[in-house]
Design a protein around this motif. Structure first.
Motif, PDB file in Angstrom:
ATOM      1  N   GLU A  51      36.680  60.833  14.505  1.00 26.89           N
ATOM      2  CA  GLU A  51      36.051  60.145  13.375  1.00 26.89           C
ATOM      3  C   GLU A  51      34.638  59.670  13.671  1.00 26.89           C
ATOM      4  OE1 GLU A  51      37.264  56.605  10.189  1.00 26.89           O
ATOM      5  OE2 GLU A  51      38.374  56.861  12.054  1.00 26.89           O
ATOM      6  N   VAL A  52      34.354  59.351  14.931  1.00 31.09           N
ATOM      7  CA  VAL A  52      33.065  58.785  15.310  1.00 31.09           C
ATOM      8  C   VAL A  52      32.328  59.734  16.252  1.00 31.09           C
ATOM      9  CG1 VAL A  52      31.916  56.853  16.459  1.00 31.09           C
ATOM     10  CG2 VAL A  52      33.962  56.429  15.081  1.00 31.09           C
ATOM     11  N   ASP A  53      31.057  59.972  15.985  1.00 33.16           N
ATOM     12  CA  ASP A  53      30.234  60.752  16.901  1.00 33.16           C
ATOM     13  C   ASP A  53      29.989  59.899  18.141  1.00 33.16           C
ATOM     14  OD1 ASP A  53      28.354  62.175  18.312  1.00 33.16           O
ATOM     15  OD2 ASP A  53      26.934  62.387  16.663  1.00 33.16           O
ATOM     16  N   VAL A  54      30.596  60.270  19.262  1.00 34.55           N
ATOM     17  CA  VAL A  54      30.532  59.408  20.442  1.00 34.55           C
ATOM     18  C   VAL A  54      29.122  59.316  21.010  1.00 34.55           C
ATOM     19  CG1 VAL A  54      32.939  59.855  21.022  1.00 34.55           C
ATOM     20  CG2 VAL A  54      31.154  61.249  22.069  1.00 34.55           C
ATOM     21  N   TRP A  55      28.291  60.332  20.792  1.00 27.87           N
ATOM     22  CA  TRP A  55      26.940  60.332  21.358  1.00 27.87           C
ATOM     23  C   TRP A  55      25.920  59.697  20.431  1.00 27.87           C
ATOM     24  CZ3 TRP A  55      26.877  61.212  26.303  1.00 27.87           C
ATOM     25  CH2 TRP A  55      27.816  62.085  26.880  1.00 27.87           C
ATOM     26  N   GLY A  56      26.182  59.750  19.135  1.00 28.33           N
ATOM     27  CA  GLY A  56      25.238  59.195  18.182  1.00 28.33           C
ATOM     28  C   GLY A  56      24.205  60.211  17.750  1.00 28.33           C
ATOM     29  N   PRO A  57      23.368  59.838  16.770  1.00 31.61           N
ATOM     30  CA  PRO A  57      22.382  60.780  16.221  1.00 31.61           C
ATOM     31  C   PRO A  57      21.292  61.121  17.223  1.00 31.61           C
ATOM     32  CG  PRO A  57      22.024  58.567  15.351  1.00 31.61           C
ATOM     33  CD  PRO A  57      23.314  58.521  16.116  1.00 31.61           C
ATOM     34  N   ILE A  58      20.715  62.298  17.045  1.00 31.83           N
ATOM     35  CA  ILE A  58      19.615  62.761  17.891  1.00 31.83           C
ATOM     36  C   ILE A  58      18.613  63.459  16.987  1.00 31.83           C
ATOM     37  CG2 ILE A  58      20.856  64.908  18.422  1.00 31.83           C
ATOM     38  CD1 ILE A  58      19.435  64.939  21.128  1.00 31.83           C
TER      39      ILE A  58
END
Length: 436
Positions: free
Chosen positions: A399-406
């Motif tokens: 559900e969550v992008d563990v790395w975050g936006p790039i």
């Protein structure tokens, strides 16, 4: 033509030996990568064997994940499949040590504890101390860019790495960097591999810069009634001529986990220098702390090893922001957690702006965690910071992008590097930033 499973097993065993190839289901289950059980696990004993394993994997399209001590295999996105787990534990030799040049070349599977014991005989050390990391391998901590409190004074693995031998996806063994401190030729390759999480190549050897062990050391815990007082103390130290080796901010639950007297917040500091300098700086620190209402206690050397207990929990986050706002982000995390009665145990590394936090099981209930992660990321982005979900159950990672936006430009560069080093996409596919 692709080989059958029995033929592949025989080919793998022919490279490392039958006793160094794991195919038993129960043993493989114990080596699962983020819940995904590998088809085989191989334990190569030489660089040549690593090269042959990867050449075979490339030819057969096998997905390969390198393994050091296994402490960070739950970091990143879960793999769709793991055909071959490449366990580097047998590559554990110190190949070369030049005490006069303060440089050593070691194999990737060597543990920090084993390296420390060998260097200690020469009063030298490799000053990298990831929390709970004495058992971590050199290759693993470089691949994951693991750092700890000593980064405050000595930098991280990227700063201490001079050269690296790595095996590319097609089995080609390549050296990048140098073996002496004064040379910088090819230094970009080692920097590129640090923090790449095994997506560009398998690190098999590293040449590292060493430091002398200080003749004396001292460490103290300054406990405060508020985060504001702790923040003022940290700012005072950073604005002074004091030269601590470590400076870590702990919140109340982290203090409890480290079996220390309770306080709203505390700052742990160590100083390594001559005996006179340690005594002098200790006095200056006490006076600074007293002016802010601190309670001071001496902490033993093993305190830093005990910090790992503060990060035990089903969810672990790593935030990085402006160093001057370290205590702000720690308190903001506590505020968000308090809204849902979620326990949070946090450690902040002063000087780098990194906060690591373990969240209790209540974080997994409802929609609190995705909302909290989004809120923190939005605030951090304004100052060029980021948040990584270092550990979480599979349902959270779905559900969550563990790395975050790039940024698209940065991701494009990373994709081009991935294609250049691993054109077939067999090394840790899908586990890194942007699905690399």
């Amino acid at each position: 033509m692709a080989r059958s499973a029995p033929a592949l097993r025989e080919a793998l065993a022919a490279i490392v030996g039958a006793d160094c190839l794991v195919s038993d289901p129960a043993a493989l289950a114990a080596l699962a990568v983020d819940g995904v059980t590998p088809r085989w696990a191989a334990r190569p004993g030489s660089v040549e064997e690593v090269s042959r394993l990867l050449a075979l994997a490339s030819a057969e399209g096998l997905h390969v994940i390198p393994r050091g001590s296994g402490s960070s295999l739950d970091c990143g996105m879960p793999p769709a499949r793991v055909d071959l787990l490449l366990d580097c534990g047998r590559l554990s030799a110190i190949l070369e040590h030049s005490p006069e040049d303060m440089v050593a070349t070691v194999q990737a599977g060597l543990s920090l504890a084993a390296l420390g014991a060998a260097l200690g005989r020469h009063r030298q050390r490799f000053p990298v101390d990831p929390v709970g990391g004495a058992s971590r391998s050199i290759g693993g901590l470089l691949a994951t860019s693991a750092t700890g409190p000593l980064r405050f004074r000595h930098g991280g693995g990227r700063d201490l790495l001079l050269g690296v031998r790595f095996v590319q996806a097609d089995g080609t063994s390549t050296w990048g960097g140098s073996k002496v401190v004064k040379s910088v030729t090819g230094y970009d390759v080692p920097k590129l591999l640090v923090g790449s999480f095994g997506t560009l190549g398998v690190i098999v050897e590293a040449t590292i810069r060493l430091h002398a062990m200080p003749p004396a050391s001292g460490a103290w815990l300054f406990s405060f009634a508020s985060h504001a007082s702790a923040a003022a103390f940290v700012a005072g130290v950073l604005d002074s001529t004091l030269q601590p080796e470590r400076m870590v901010v702990l919140n109340g639950p982290a203090l409890k986990a480290a079996v220390r007297p309770q306080a709203r917040a505390a700052v742990a500091i160590s100083v390594g220098s001559s005996a006179e300098a340690v005594e002098s700086q200790g006095g200056d620190l006490r006076r600074l702390g007293a002016g802010l209402g601190a309670t001071v206690s001496v902490i033993p050397d093993d305190f830093w090893l005990e910090l790992g207990a503060a990060l035990a929990g089903p969810v672990r986050l790593r935030l990085a922001g402006e160093p001057s706002k370290l205590c702000f982000w720690l308190e903001e995390m506590e505020r968000l957690a308090g809204e849902a009665s979620v326990s949070v145990s946090a450690l902040g590394e002063a000087g780098s702006g990194v906060v690591r936090a373990a969240l209790g099981r209540a974080a997994l209930e409802g929609r609190w965690l995705p909302r909290a992660v989004a809120s923190l990321r939005e605030g951090l982005s304004a100052e060029g910071g980021y948040l990584v979900v270092e550990r979480a159950p599979r349902e959270v990672k779905d559900e969550v992008d563990v790395w975050g936006p790039i940024s698209p430009d940065s991701l494009d560069i990373m994709k081009r590097m991935k294609r250049q080093f691993d054109p077939s996409g067999i090394l840790s596919p899908g586990r890194f930033v942007g699905g690399l």
